[in-house]
Enzyme design. Structure first.
Site, PDB file in Angstrom:
ATOM      1  CD  GLU A   1      -4.879  -5.911   2.480  1.00 49.70           C
ATOM      2  OE1 GLU A   1      -4.470  -6.987   2.190  1.00 49.70           O
ATOM      3  OE2 GLU A   1      -4.170  -4.840   1.864  1.00 49.70           O
TER       4      GLU A   1
ATOM      5  N   GLY B   1     -12.777  -5.645 -17.218  1.00 54.38           N
ATOM      6  CA  GLY B   1     -13.736  -4.664 -18.464  1.00 54.38           C
ATOM      7  C   GLY B   1     -14.352  -3.592 -17.715  1.00 54.38           C
TER       8      GLY B   1
ATOM      9  NE  ARG C   1       2.585  -0.973   5.902  1.00 52.01           N
ATOM     10  CZ  ARG C   1       2.329  -1.737   4.809  1.00 52.01           C
ATOM     11  NH1 ARG C   1       2.246  -1.316   3.749  1.00 52.01           N
ATOM     12  NH2 ARG C   1       2.756  -2.711   4.944  1.00 52.01           N
TER      13      ARG C   1
ATOM     14  CB  THR D   1      -0.846   0.158   1.183  1.00 51.38           C
ATOM     15  OG1 THR D   1      -0.745  -1.112   2.028  1.00 51.38           O
ATOM     16  CG2 THR D   1      -2.252   0.227   0.999  1.00 51.38           C
TER      17      THR D   1
ATOM     18  NE  ARG E   1      -8.870 -11.075  -8.848  1.00 58.64           N
ATOM     19  CZ  ARG E   1      -8.787 -11.495  -7.815  1.00 58.64           C
ATOM     20  NH1 ARG E   1      -7.632 -11.759  -7.018  1.00 58.64           N
ATOM     21  NH2 ARG E   1      -9.687 -12.458  -7.133  1.00 58.64           N
TER      22      ARG E   1
ATOM     23  CE  LYS F   1      -9.724   4.726 -20.052  1.00 61.31           C
ATOM     24  NZ  LYS F   1     -11.086   4.302 -19.613  1.00 61.31           N
TER      25      LYS F   1
END
Length: 937
Positions: A726, A870, A735, A702, A867, A904
């Protein structure tokens, strides 16, 4: 009602007013049921390209049998006749919409009141969340108040924006990423954009195929291969206070073929992982590449996991006895032992199978061996019982001997021998017979057949069923069934194993030792593991002075030996056990192996500071023992026991020391790290805790996204909202402190900061203090909940600068409908894009990549690797991938370099930006900048 009538009448008088009305009013906004019916029919006429007037409307309503319900032809005529003015139809529409919204609010307010008065056991927080969702749903159902805009005002906006950028050449068009090259390519993170940041989970932190994990639900031992293939598995994980808990894996990662190294500890535990896989050390979680031989890593001291299955006692004993002193490679099972108590127990177990005889086969000076075979004297009775059952089954099926022989393709005389108790079928013939006569016949005859068959006895059949028959001594292993048994039966199993191939010994110096020996390395490792379930820490070592390698499991520390004596024991060796118990009871407790890493001592001395020990004792109302200062001087050169650490924790009032002292961990020195070539590897993602127990060793699983959050936070005064699905909020903040303060994150996690780390920590805290950062760590949040919470932040703190979602695949719709995960991800993706537009800020969502890219020679991701790609690819304005070549190529020339690949960009170029990656700070930096991180970075 008058406003509703005027809207409907106005539409009949002027069909061109439909577009004006449709922007404001929905069918459900009409209060009157007949008005809703009329408006719905009008909409159908418009969709069909037909005019709306009294005639066409009445005809369509009559066709659908709704004319009378709508009030009839006369009512339609009155609507058109009594409309005041078509020119005011928008105002009438707004009245209809506003009254509808007020009615919805009244309805929702009543529902909220009912829920509050009658909560039905639900928590107030749940009712509050539901109330908030109901209110926001009203707003979501309003028609879009926007619409096409004419070109002139849009031209003015565009020219003003260009002029502003020209006069402010340093100004960003969006929120800065903090990375110069990336900002130059993207213009920053643009308002209303959905930005997808994707990478493979674990990025190379993997363990080798075949590594075993314990399923805490059943006690079963499973390989990581099986868990990944089935995408199912609960694991044992370590909490932040060093306690073992049950967790469920959320991601199952096939990472292909990678170079692996085998780690072996002093206890003989071993695991093969990639160099980047972290282990828990005295300095926190450290990658294998940073660990040296002699350093201590955390392994469980106890795995209190047992199943709930039970099997018949004689079957359990059979497994234990034949795995230890048994021979299973001849025609019948053999057992060799000299202990009368063990022999009696063994014989009793064998006879309990039924139809079994136990006979000694050697009478020389060697240790006696006993053959287990079908009982010859009972064979006639078994054949007769089998024949009766066969004749009864044939009669029930209406089969003659000739017909059965034809069906089985046998001679009629063979069937006759079976029916007259002259013989019994061979195993293959018996299988065919059961197929022909059905399950009832098999159930009635299986026991007699196993006992009476001349070729297979029921003990052999059972050993074959459990997968141990035919295995030589080095090939022996405990069947999977044993690991799922309840605690008492596993103890009984170990009792018999140790009684045969183990023992308890007492040296001349009074040292007590429990040991177990075998020629099978797998069996030795399994025994070591089963002992761990009872909290017995055992050492596994190999001995090579024998013609073939022997493996020995030793229990040496006092606590573990006492647990073994109390909970397992050894049949036939009770006197030796009692003698050992008495010797241990008379000894002073001494520990020389179960100690803490040296860094714990540094932490204690840091807590002590400049205070003297007498001062510390006095503060607790205690008297300092004489010579305590001098004894503590040697702390840095000696290991610290857990019992002594508990006293320090109490003396210094430190929860971290308290957790360490009462942890479920044993700190085991690494004795070797060896390269084992390239192997198939896998990994698991464990939410929140990010670690699991494999091969009875603690391993971890992350960064870029949080660096975007940090940079956005420092570059704008607008609030930044993070949805961390998560990782808990406190871990996320730790962190950020590590990253912003450039402090090794393992030191931050363990609290073992060095002197020069404290100013950096203070600076990082000051950088974050009072910043408008908001973190929501609710797992499985839905888009509606996310939108509601974002609106609340906007309402209370103003316009948002950035929304971060970590990560997209952990979101859920919570709408009670399940049309497949792909469809659900599509809805989530569209919702995130809608959230970005509504909040007019960039939404950065982390996403995972498909495993298939691991099979390609070039592992740089492309858009199709996303994952459920589309919908995500379609909805995203920007897609970024993180790639670090060193993860896949050990000798990569690009170590310390990360590629941010833009796959993209709707309004800009695609391409690759290179950044520096500083692993121990979990931080990305501009590659062109130079920082003094030390010689190893």
């Amino acid at each position: 009602m008058e406003a509703e009538q005027s809207v409907l009448g106005g539409l009949m008088l002027d069909n061109n007013a439909w577009d004006t009305v449709a922007e404001v009013v929905l069918e459900q906004h009409f209060y009157s049921g007949n008005h809703r019916s009329i408006y719905r029919t009008m909409q159908k006429l418009v969709d069909d390209g037909r005019p709306i007037d009294v005639v066409t409307l009445s005809e369509e309503l009559d066709r659908t049998a709704e004319l009378e319900q709508a009030g009839g032809l006369e009512y339609l005529v009155s609507l058109a006749r009594n409309t005041p003015s078509v020119s005011n139809i928008r105002a009438y529409s707004e009245i209809v919409r506003d009254r509808a919204l007020l009615r919805q609010m009244i309805e929702v307010a009543n529902e909220i009141a009912d829920n509050a008065f009658f909560p039905e056991g639900r928590a107030s927080e749940e009712i509050l969340n539901e109330a908030e969702q109901k209110i926001f749903k009203i707003a979501e159902n309003r028609p879009n108040q926007g619409g096409p805009e004419p070109i002139n005002p849009l031209l003015k906006k565009a020219v003003d924006r260009i002029d502003h950028l020209f006069n402010n050449s340093d100004a960003m068009t969006g929120t800065t990423t903090g990375f110069d090259d990336l900002d130059a390519r993207t213009g920053g993170l643009q308002p209303s954009d959905l930005i997808i940041v994707a990478a493979r989970p674990s990025m190379g932190k993997c363990i080798v195929a075949g590594s075993t994990l314990v399923d805490p639900r059943t006690g079963a031992v499973r390989t990581i291969d099986e868990m990944v293939a089935q995408e199912d598995g609960a694991v044992v994980s370590l909490t932040n206070d060093f306690k073992l808990v049950r967790q469920s894996a959320s991601e199952f990662v096939d990472d292909g073929i990678k170079p692996v190294f085998e780690v072996v500890t002093a206890l003989g535990r071993r695991i093969q992982t990639t160099l980047t896989h972290p282990f828990l050390t005295g300095n926190g979680w450290q990658k294998l590449e940073s660990i040296r031989v002699g350093e201590r890593i955390a392994v469980p001291r106890v795995l209190p996991i047992f199943g709930d299955r039970r099997i018949e006692t004689h079957r359990l004993k059979a497994l234990a006895y034949f795995l230890s002193d048994g021979g299973m490679t001849q025609s019948s099972p053999l057992f060799t032992n000299t202990n009368d108590r063990i022999l009696a127990d063994f014989t009793e177990a064998m006879l309990a199978f039924g139809g079994i005889s136990v006979n000694r086969v050697n009478f020389d000076e060697r240790a006696p061996s006993y053959r287990v075979s079908a009982k010859a004297s009972d064979s006639g009775a078994l054949r007769r019982r089998f024949a009766v059952a066969l004749n009864h089954a044939m009669e029930s099926c209406g089969l003659t001997g000739k017909q059965l022989a034809e069906r089985l393709k046998l001679r009629t005389s063979t069937i006759s021998q079976w029916r007259n108790a002259v013989a019994m079928p061979a195993p293959s013939g018996y299988t065919s017979l059961c197929s022909a006569l059905g399950a009832g016949f098999e159930q009635a005859t299986s026991r007699d057949f196993e006992s009476g068959s001349a070729r297979v006895n029921c003990v052999t059949a059972y050993l074959r069923e459990q997968g141990v028959w035919g295995r030589s001594a080095p090939e022996k292993r405990i069947p999977g069934l044993v690991f799922t048994l309840e605690q008492g039966q596993i103890a009984q199993f170990l009792n018999r194993l140790f009684a045969c191939d183990g023992g308890i010994s007492i040296s001349k110096s009074g040292q007590v030792r429990v040991g177990y020996g075998t020629a099978s390395q797998v069996l030795a490792e399994q025994v070591q593991h089963l002992l761990l379930r009872f909290g017995i820490v055992a050492k596994l070592r190999s001995k090579h002075h024998h013609p073939r390698t022997q493996y020995e499991v030793e229990v040496l520390d006092r606590d573990s030996i006492e647990r073994f004596i109390d909970r397992i024991g050894m049949i036939g060796k009770e006197s030796a056990i009692e003698k050992a118990r008495a010797i241990l009871a008379a000894k002073r407790h001494h520990v020389n192996a179960d100690t803490l890493p040296d860094t714990t001592i540094d932490y204690i001395l840091q807590l002590k500071g400049d205070r003297s020990w007498p001062e510390i004792f006095a503060a607790k109302g205690l008297k300092c023992p004489e010579g305590y200062n001098s004894r503590l001087t040697g702390l840095s050169r000696r290991h610290l026991t857990r019992r002594r650490l508990a006293r320090f924790a109490e003396l210094l009032d430190d929860p971290y020391l308290e957790a360490l002292a009462h942890s479920d961990l044993y700190w085991d020195p690494v004795v070797s790290i060896e390269y084992k070539g390239e192997r198939q590897v896998y990994d698991l993602t464990v939410p929140e805790l990010h670690n699991f127990i494999a091969q009875d060793i603690c391993v971890h699983n992350t960064t870029f996204s949080m660096n975007l959050v940090e940079n956005a936070l420092m570059g704008t005064n607008k609030p930044v909202l993070v949805f961390s699905l998560e990782m808990p909020a406190d871990q996320l903040v730790s962190r950020m402190l590590s990253s912003l303060g450039r402090i090794d994150q393992t030191k931050v996690r363990s609290g073992q900061l060095e002197e020069d780390d404290w100013p950096r920590l203070t600076a990082a805290v000051n950088m974050l203090k009072n910043k408008p950062l908001y973190i929501d760590d609710q797992p499985g949040i839905s888009p509606n909940e996310m939108r509601a919470r974002a609106r609340r932040i906007v309402r209370e703190h103003g316009e948002l600068g950035l929304i971060m979602v970590d990560y997209l695949q952990l979101m859920s719709m919570k709408n009670g409908k399940s049309e497949g995960r792909t469809q659900e991800i599509s809805e989530i993706s569209r919702s995130l894009k809608a959230l970005a537009k509504e909040m007019e800020c960039p939404v950065v969502a982390l996403s995972q990549l498909n495993r298939s890219l691991e099979q390609r020679p070039n592992k740089r991701p492309v858009n199709s690797d996303l994952r459920e790609s589309g919908a995500i690819e379609q909805d995203a304005d920007v897609i970024m991938f993180i790639y670090r070549d060193e993860v896949y190529n050990e000798d990569s020339p690009d170590k310390g370099v990360a590629e941010i690949i833009i796959g993209k960009q709707r309004n800009g170029p695609i391409g690759t930006t290179r950044l520096a990656f500083i692993g121990k700070y979990t931080r990305f930096e501009n590659l062109a900048h130079s920082y003094d991180y030390g010689p190893d970075e």
